[in-house]
Design an enzyme around this catalytic site. Structure first.
Site, mmCIF file in Angstrom:
data_model
loop_
_atom_site.group_PDB
_atom_site.id
_atom_site.type_symbol
_atom_site.label_atom_id
_atom_site.label_comp_id
_atom_site.label_asym_id
_atom_site.label_seq_id
_atom_site.Cartn_x
_atom_site.Cartn_y
_atom_site.Cartn_z
ATOM 1 N N CYS A 135 0.705 -1.210 -0.056
ATOM 2 C CA CYS A 135 0.134 0.017 0.077
ATOM 3 C C CYS A 135 0.903 1.304 -0.053
ATOM 4 O O CYS A 135 1.654 1.497 -1.063
ATOM 5 C CB CYS A 135 -1.039 0.067 1.109
ATOM 6 S SG CYS A 135 -2.300 1.023 1.057
ATOM 7 N N HIS A 136 0.858 1.763 1.060
ATOM 8 C CA HIS A 136 1.809 3.244 1.179
ATOM 9 C C HIS A 136 3.033 2.561 1.604
ATOM 10 O O HIS A 136 4.164 3.613 1.911
ATOM 11 C CB HIS A 136 1.149 4.352 1.976
ATOM 12 C CG HIS A 136 -0.021 4.851 1.525
ATOM 13 N ND1 HIS A 136 -1.321 4.655 1.548
ATOM 14 C CD2 HIS A 136 0.027 5.943 0.351
ATOM 15 C CE1 HIS A 136 -2.055 5.410 0.699
ATOM 16 N NE2 HIS A 136 -1.260 6.188 0.086
ATOM 17 N N GLU A 166 -5.729 7.487 -4.610
ATOM 18 C CA GLU A 166 -5.441 8.481 -4.018
ATOM 19 C C GLU A 166 -6.660 9.745 -4.209
ATOM 20 O O GLU A 166 -7.112 10.062 -3.200
ATOM 21 C CB GLU A 166 -4.102 9.227 -4.296
ATOM 22 C CG GLU A 166 -3.113 8.609 -3.680
ATOM 23 C CD GLU A 166 -2.880 8.488 -2.132
ATOM 24 O OE1 GLU A 166 -3.703 8.835 -1.427
ATOM 25 O OE2 GLU A 166 -1.769 8.236 -1.669
#
Length: 234
Positions: A135-136, A166
């Site tokens: 993910c991030h 996003e």
């Protein structure tokens, strides 16, 4: 020698700069820790937790209707481990077979420029270990360089939270940079699935996943690579 994996958690606590008092709270995304932890510990791996500052971390995505989340979060020793994380200076990369970067939007503000963690991960990779992120979490990968000064992600296929995702969560203009774009700028080939659908990419010994739905799959994709390390050691 124990089979050990290092989990990297963000120390940051909001979706914005530290001084942004009106920023939404954030931290490591629980399912991106609990699901990989469950997969890897069931295979006999010991997990240590590190964060840029060490000590206290903060949680996001606290969904206890997910039984794997609940099992992790209701375990007093595991919850304590997320509050007493190691500092990067305490880490010996040579004792780990892999490093795994958990996500959560907060990672975007403190993982990219942490030189110590980048050095740990570079060492783990170059000694034949695995670097993984979801993910991030790949925010922690964007500035990792190998001993030849090339970016770790250069020339590799990767997956991470996409520009479209996003936009979908309303943070396109909030994050300090767009993860998809930056990975491409570093020479990676970013492969995107439809929004919020599972996507896991293995490229050499780099394993990445697109979003929370990919967290378990990242850990599962690590297992054959970890088995290869065990076979070399035997």
């Amino acid at each position: 020698m124990p089979k050990r994996i290092l989990f990297v958690l963000t120390s940051h606590d909001r979706k914005g700069q530290a001084e942004s008092k009106d920023a939404a709270p954030s931290g490591f995304y629980l399912s991106e820790v609990s699901h990989p932890y469950d997969v890897l510990t069931k295979e006999g791996y010991e997990i240590d937790f590190v964060s840029p500052k060490g000590g206290m971390t903060h949680v996001d995505g606290l969904d206890l209707s997910d039984p794997v989340n609940a099992s992790f979060w209701n375990n007093d020793s595991l919850r304590e481990a997320t509050k007493t994380t190691l500092k990067p200076s305490q880490i010996d990369p040579d004792v780990y077979d892999a490093v795994f970067y958990a996500g959560g939007h907060a990672t975007m503000w403190d993982l990219p420029d942490n030189i110590e963690l980048a050095g740990v991960s570079s060492r783990i990779y170059e000694k034949g270990g695995i670097v993984a992120a979801v993910c991030h979490g790949p925010a922690g990968l964007v500035n990792i360089r190998l001993s030849d000064n090339e970016y770790l992600v250069a020339g590799k296929k990767v997956s991470a939270f996409t520009n479209d995702e996003e936009r979908a969560v309303g943070l396109y203009d909030i994050v300090p940079f767009l993860l998809e774009d930056t990975l491409k700028q570093r020479g990676a080939e970013h492969l995107a699935a439809a929004n919020f659908q599972p996507q896991v990419i293995v490229s050499e010994r780099l394993v990445t996943g697109q979003n929370p739905a990919s967290a378990k799959g990242v850990a599962e994709a690590m297992l054959p690579l970890l088995a290869s390390i065990e076979n070399r050691r035997a």
